[in-house]
Scaffold this active site. Structure first.
Site, PDB file in Angstrom:
ATOM      1  N   SER A  36       0.822  -1.216   0.000  1.00  0.00           N
ATOM      2  CA  SER A  36       0.000   0.000   0.000  1.00  0.00           C
ATOM      3  C   SER A  36       0.852   1.260   0.000  1.00  0.00           C
ATOM      4  O   SER A  36       2.006   1.257   0.439  1.00  0.00           O
ATOM      5  CB  SER A  36      -0.908   0.014   1.232  1.00  0.00           C
ATOM      6  OG  SER A  36      -1.685  -1.156   1.274  1.00  0.00           O
TER       7      SER A  36
HETATM    8  N1  SAH Z   1      -0.403  -4.734   3.964  1.00  0.00           N
HETATM    9  C1  SAH Z   1       0.086  -5.235   2.720  1.00  0.00           C
HETATM   10  C2  SAH Z   1      -0.967  -5.106   1.665  1.00  0.00           C
HETATM   11  C3  SAH Z   1      -0.916  -6.220   0.695  1.00  0.00           C
HETATM   12  S1  SAH Z   1      -2.225  -6.210  -0.497  1.00  0.00           S
HETATM   13  C4  SAH Z   1       1.354  -4.516   2.320  1.00  0.00           C
HETATM   14  O1  SAH Z   1       1.463  -3.319   2.624  1.00  0.00           O
HETATM   15  O2  SAH Z   1       2.209  -5.118   1.672  1.00  0.00           O
HETATM   16  C5  SAH Z   1      -3.466  -7.154   0.333  1.00  0.00           C
HETATM   17  C6  SAH Z   1      -3.108  -8.563   0.700  1.00  0.00           C
HETATM   18  O3  SAH Z   1      -4.303  -9.175   1.205  1.00  0.00           O
HETATM   19  C7  SAH Z   1      -2.636  -9.442  -0.441  1.00  0.00           C
HETATM   20  O4  SAH Z   1      -1.374  -9.947  -0.130  1.00  0.00           O
HETATM   21  C8  SAH Z   1      -3.690 -10.544  -0.528  1.00  0.00           C
HETATM   22  O5  SAH Z   1      -3.160 -11.805  -0.875  1.00  0.00           O
HETATM   23  C9  SAH Z   1      -4.229 -10.550   0.894  1.00  0.00           C
HETATM   24  N2  SAH Z   1      -5.555 -11.140   1.077  1.00  0.00           N
HETATM   25  C10 SAH Z   1      -6.650 -11.046   0.280  1.00  0.00           C
HETATM   26  N3  SAH Z   1      -7.684 -11.739   0.809  1.00  0.00           N
HETATM   27  C11 SAH Z   1      -7.231 -12.283   1.980  1.00  0.00           C
HETATM   28  C12 SAH Z   1      -7.812 -13.102   2.987  1.00  0.00           C
HETATM   29  N4  SAH Z   1      -9.082 -13.512   2.930  1.00  0.00           N
HETATM   30  N5  SAH Z   1      -7.060 -13.452   4.042  1.00  0.00           N
HETATM   31  C13 SAH Z   1      -5.757 -13.064   4.136  1.00  0.00           C
HETATM   32  N6  SAH Z   1      -5.155 -12.291   3.212  1.00  0.00           N
HETATM   33  C14 SAH Z   1      -5.871 -11.902   2.155  1.00  0.00           C
END
Ligand code: SAH
Length: 227
Positions: free
Chosen positions: A72
């Site tokens: 993000s």
């Molecule tokens: N906080 C992270 C954001 C990653 S994007 C950062 O700053 O790097 C969002 C993430 O949510 C992705 O890696 C995706 O695989 C994960 N995601 C989506 N649905 C999910 C679920 N049901 N449970 C756990 N993770 C999930």
């Protein structure tokens, strides 16, 4: 001059880039919590992005981390963290660990963070990265975070870093008394950050700022077939 990874000169260069990020992207946009600003000044974001994007790590936007996911924008990380109104003794659940960057920011501020990630390679990479950076108060679990993580509940704070079609009920159920849940809710393209608070068994919901996140996929999220 030696500017390669791990040298003092490189460390200084990234520290200066972080300081600029904090001033221009965060303080100027009214992130005021000094502890949040300090955490953003501390966590080495360039170590959470793929090496080819390292030079862009402190820019004002999200970046690809592979597996069709993104780290993000720094401002959004700071904003969601500030909205959680954390205390040092808090226990926090993060859904969507991805790179682990947001997880590290949270771990700078609270006693314990449990992070859930549904994609195995991302969960493994984040776990290794966070432990090599010395974080001992983080547990990363590969699971469907829309179910929360009941065995370590309740949580003082829950942060969801992916967009949900509605607020997953298991997450509300796993909030401690006085607990805060921060989550983007909407369609796959337009969402609003919501803050849900549990107080004396009442649930208060505030709808705050428009954002755009990758989808939360799971039992109480979007279905996998759509993506
Ligand atoms: N906080 C992270 C954001 C990653 S994007 C950062 O700053 O790097 C969002 C993430 O949510 C992705 O890696 C995706 O695989 C994960 N995601 C989506 N649905 C999910 C679920 N049901 N449970 C756990 N993770 C999930």
């Amino acid at each position: 001059m030696d500017d390669s990874p791990g040298t003092d000169r490189e460390t200084d260069r990234y520290a200066a880039a972080r300081e600029r990020m904090v001033k221009k992207q965060l303080a100027r946009r009214k992130i005021v919590n000094p502890y949040v600003l300090e955490a953003m000044r501390t966590v080495p974001r360039h170590l959470f992005v793929p090496s080819e994007y390292r030079h862009m790590a402190y820019e004002d936007g999200p970046l690809s981390i592979g597996s069709r996911q993104t780290i993000s924008q720094p401002y959004v990380v700071a904003l969601m963290t500030e909205l959680l109104a954390l205390n040092p003794t808090d226990r926090v659940l993060e859904i969507g660990v991805g790179s682990g960057y947001q997880t590290a920011v949270l771990a700078e501020l609270v006693q314990e963070v449990v992070g859930i990630e549904r994609i195995n390679v991302l969960a493994n990479q984040a776990r290794e990265r966070l432990s090599s950076l010395g974080y001992e108060n983080i547990t990363v679990i590969k699971a469907d975070g829309t179910l929360g993580y009941p065995s370590a509940a309740p949580y003082d704070g829950i942060l969801v870093a992916a967009a949900a079609p509605s607020v997953p009920q298991p997450l509300v159920d796993q909030l401690a008394e006085g607990g805060r849940l921060v989550i983007p809710v909407g369609t796959s393209v337009n969402q609003v950050i919501q803050r849900v608070r549990r107080k004396e068994d009442q649930i208060h919901v505030e709808k705050l700022i428009p954002v755009r996140f990758v989808p939360l996929i799971g039992e109480h999220g979007f279905s996998n077939d759509a993506y």
